[in-house]
Design a protein around this motif. Sequence first.
Motif, PDB file in Angstrom:
ATOM      1  N   HIS A 191       1.789   5.487   6.713  1.00 58.68           N
ATOM      2  CA  HIS A 191       1.591   5.501   8.162  1.00 58.68           C
ATOM      3  C   HIS A 191       0.096   5.580   8.508  1.00 58.68           C
ATOM      4  CE1 HIS A 191       2.264   6.415  12.363  1.00 58.68           C
ATOM      5  NE2 HIS A 191       1.666   7.599  12.241  1.00 58.68           N
ATOM      6  N   PHE A 192      -0.618   6.454   7.841  1.00 61.79           N
ATOM      7  CA  PHE A 192      -2.052   6.617   8.089  1.00 61.79           C
ATOM      8  C   PHE A 192      -2.803   5.328   7.762  1.00 61.79           C
ATOM      9  CE2 PHE A 192      -6.358   7.599   6.760  1.00 61.79           C
ATOM     10  CZ  PHE A 192      -6.808   8.478   7.737  1.00 61.79           C
ATOM     11  N   ALA A 193      -2.473   4.714   6.618  1.00 60.91           N
ATOM     12  CA  ALA A 193      -3.159   3.486   6.214  1.00 60.91           C
ATOM     13  C   ALA A 193      -2.971   2.385   7.249  1.00 60.91           C
ATOM     14  CB  ALA A 193      -2.649   3.029   4.847  1.00 60.91           C
ATOM     15  N   GLY A 197      -5.921   0.599   9.856  1.00 55.68           N
ATOM     16  CA  GLY A 197      -6.210  -0.824   9.743  1.00 55.68           C
ATOM     17  C   GLY A 197      -6.449  -1.302   8.324  1.00 55.68           C
ATOM     18  N   LEU A 198      -5.974  -0.548   7.356  1.00 52.00           N
ATOM     19  CA  LEU A 198      -6.145  -0.923   5.958  1.00 52.00           C
ATOM     20  C   LEU A 198      -5.053  -1.881   5.496  1.00 52.00           C
ATOM     21  CD1 LEU A 198      -6.972   2.617   4.523  1.00 52.00           C
ATOM     22  CD2 LEU A 198      -8.596   0.745   4.840  1.00 52.00           C
ATOM     23  N   ASP A 199      -5.316  -2.588   4.414  1.00 54.31           N
ATOM     24  CA  ASP A 199      -4.303  -3.399   3.745  1.00 54.31           C
ATOM     25  C   ASP A 199      -3.447  -2.425   2.926  1.00 54.31           C
ATOM     26  OD1 ASP A 199      -2.843  -4.891   1.853  1.00 54.31           O
ATOM     27  OD2 ASP A 199      -4.379  -6.434   1.708  1.00 54.31           O
ATOM     28  N   VAL A 200      -2.262  -2.118   3.430  1.00 58.77           N
ATOM     29  CA  VAL A 200      -1.454  -1.063   2.832  1.00 58.77           C
ATOM     30  C   VAL A 200      -1.089  -1.383   1.384  1.00 58.77           C
ATOM     31  CG1 VAL A 200       0.673   0.278   3.015  1.00 58.77           C
ATOM     32  CG2 VAL A 200      -0.543  -0.394   5.089  1.00 58.77           C
ATOM     33  N   GLU A 201      -0.723  -2.630   1.116  1.00 57.36           N
ATOM     34  CA  GLU A 201      -0.360  -2.977  -0.256  1.00 57.36           C
ATOM     35  C   GLU A 201      -1.534  -2.794  -1.203  1.00 57.36           C
ATOM     36  OE1 GLU A 201       1.666  -6.631  -0.873  1.00 57.36           O
ATOM     37  OE2 GLU A 201       3.135  -6.285   0.712  1.00 57.36           O
ATOM     38  N   ALA A 202      -2.731  -3.149  -0.746  1.00 60.24           N
ATOM     39  CA  ALA A 202      -3.915  -2.977  -1.588  1.00 60.24           C
ATOM     40  C   ALA A 202      -4.202  -1.492  -1.813  1.00 60.24           C
ATOM     41  CB  ALA A 202      -5.120  -3.654  -0.942  1.00 60.24           C
ATOM     42  N   ALA A 222       5.969  -0.287  -1.273  1.00 62.28           N
ATOM     43  CA  ALA A 222       5.929  -1.602  -0.628  1.00 62.28           C
ATOM     44  C   ALA A 222       7.069  -1.777   0.366  1.00 62.28           C
ATOM     45  CB  ALA A 222       5.972  -2.702  -1.684  1.00 62.28           C
ATOM     46  N   THR A 223       8.258  -1.283   0.006  1.00 62.90           N
ATOM     47  CA  THR A 223       9.393  -1.439   0.918  1.00 62.90           C
ATOM     48  C   THR A 223       9.276  -0.512   2.124  1.00 62.90           C
ATOM     49  OG1 THR A 223      10.664   0.083  -0.484  1.00 62.90           O
ATOM     50  CG2 THR A 223      10.985  -2.282  -0.848  1.00 62.90           C
ATOM     51  N   MET A 224       8.664   0.640   1.949  1.00 59.07           N
ATOM     52  CA  MET A 224       8.384   1.503   3.098  1.00 59.07           C
ATOM     53  C   MET A 224       7.440   0.794   4.063  1.00 59.07           C
ATOM     54  SD  MET A 224       7.921   5.129   1.076  1.00 59.07           S
ATOM     55  CE  MET A 224       7.523   6.169   2.464  1.00 59.07           C
ATOM     56  N   ASN A 225       6.422   0.161   3.522  1.00 54.54           N
ATOM     57  CA  ASN A 225       5.474  -0.582   4.348  1.00 54.54           C
ATOM     58  C   ASN A 225       6.152  -1.720   5.095  1.00 54.54           C
ATOM     59  OD1 ASN A 225       2.883  -1.484   5.310  1.00 54.54           O
ATOM     60  ND2 ASN A 225       2.882  -3.040   3.700  1.00 54.54           N
ATOM     61  N   ALA A 226       7.141  -2.334   4.436  1.00 48.03           N
ATOM     62  CA  ALA A 226       7.863  -3.460   5.049  1.00 48.03           C
ATOM     63  C   ALA A 226       9.008  -3.017   5.955  1.00 48.03           C
ATOM     64  CB  ALA A 226       8.404  -4.369   3.949  1.00 48.03           C
ATOM     65  N   SER A 280      13.519   6.821   1.577  1.00 49.60           N
ATOM     66  CA  SER A 280      12.156   6.422   1.919  1.00 49.60           C
ATOM     67  C   SER A 280      11.999   6.124   3.405  1.00 49.60           C
ATOM     68  CB  SER A 280      11.747   5.198   1.098  1.00 49.60           C
ATOM     69  OG  SER A 280      12.613   4.104   1.357  1.00 49.60           O
ATOM     70  N   SER A 281      13.102   6.127   4.142  1.00 48.56           N
ATOM     71  CA  SER A 281      13.072   5.874   5.589  1.00 48.56           C
ATOM     72  C   SER A 281      12.404   6.993   6.382  1.00 48.56           C
ATOM     73  CB  SER A 281      14.479   5.628   6.121  1.00 48.56           C
ATOM     74  OG  SER A 281      15.309   6.763   5.869  1.00 48.56           O
TER      75      SER A 281
END
Length: 288
Positions: A191-193, A197-202, A222-226, A280-281
Motif C-alpha cells: 500500500h505504501f509503495a 508512486g513506486l514500481d511495486v513489482e520492482a 504480486a497478486t496483492m498488488n494486482a 492476502s486480501s
Amino acid sequence: MAKVAFLGLGVMGGPMAGHLAGKGHAVTVYNRTAAKAEAWVKAHGGSQASTPRAAAQGAEMVFACVGNDDDLRGVVLGADGALAGMSAGAVFVDHTTASAEVARELAAAASEKGVGFVDAPVSGGQAGAENGVLTVMCGGDAGTYAKVEGVIAAYARACRLMGPAGAGQLTKMVNQICIAGLVQGLSEGVHFAKRAGLDVEAVLDVISKGAAGSWQMENRGATMNAGKFDFGFAVDWMRKDLGILLDEARRNGAKLPVSALVDQFYAEVQAMGGNRWDTSSLVARLER
C-alpha cells in the motif's frame, strides 16, 4: 501399504487422501456430503462409507480433516463416530486445525479404547495439499507417532513430533500468529509503495532478496498488488484459527496484541464481502 480411512474431503482432505491412494494405500473415505465421496472414489479408487464408524472399521489408521472442534467431535465420538469402529492398536490422526483442548479430550477418549491419537494440523494451504508438500506439526506419544510418520509422508515435505497431545495444535497456533503479523506488514508495504508512486513489482523483487523476504512476499506480493485474492487460504478459515489461538492466549496468559488487531482487520475484510478471499486480501481494506 496400510489400510486407512480418511474423513473429510474438502480442499485439503480430498488431495491428501488422493496422495495416500496414489502411494498404494487402501483408502476408504467418508464425507458429510456423500456426492463428494462418490466423486473422490471415481477419481482415485478405494471405497466409500456412509458413516465415520463404517469407514474406520478394520483400518490401521484413520485420518480426518474437518472444519472445527465440533465437526471433529462429530466424526470421532458417538455411535457412528470413528472410535466406535476402530480396533485397539489402530491410530487416529487429526489434521483439522482445532483447539489443543479438543486434542487432549479426544486423545483421552481414544486411549480408553486402546487407540492411539495424534493431533497433526498442517501448513501449506490448498496448493501444499495438492502438491503433497505440507508441513505437519504433531502432538502425541513417540510410539504412536512412529507408526504414522511414514504414511503422512505421502503428502508432507516436513513432519515433526512437537510434544504430547495438543502440542501439534499449539505449534499451528504459533504458525498462524507469525503469518498474521507478516501479512499485515506486507499489505502495508504494498500500500505504501503504491502511494509513494513506486514500481511495486520492482520494489518487491529487490527487497525480497534481503531481510524483508518471506514466503508470503514471494508467493502473494504480486497478486496483492494486482488485487487478486481468489486462491489460497480463506479469510473465514484464518479468523477461525485466530479465534482459537486468542482463546488459548487468554488461558495461558500470552500477550498477542498484533494478532488481536489483525483479527479485527480480517473482520473488516469479511464485512467487505471477502469471506472467501485469500488471507492476502488484508491489503484490500487499506485501499478501499
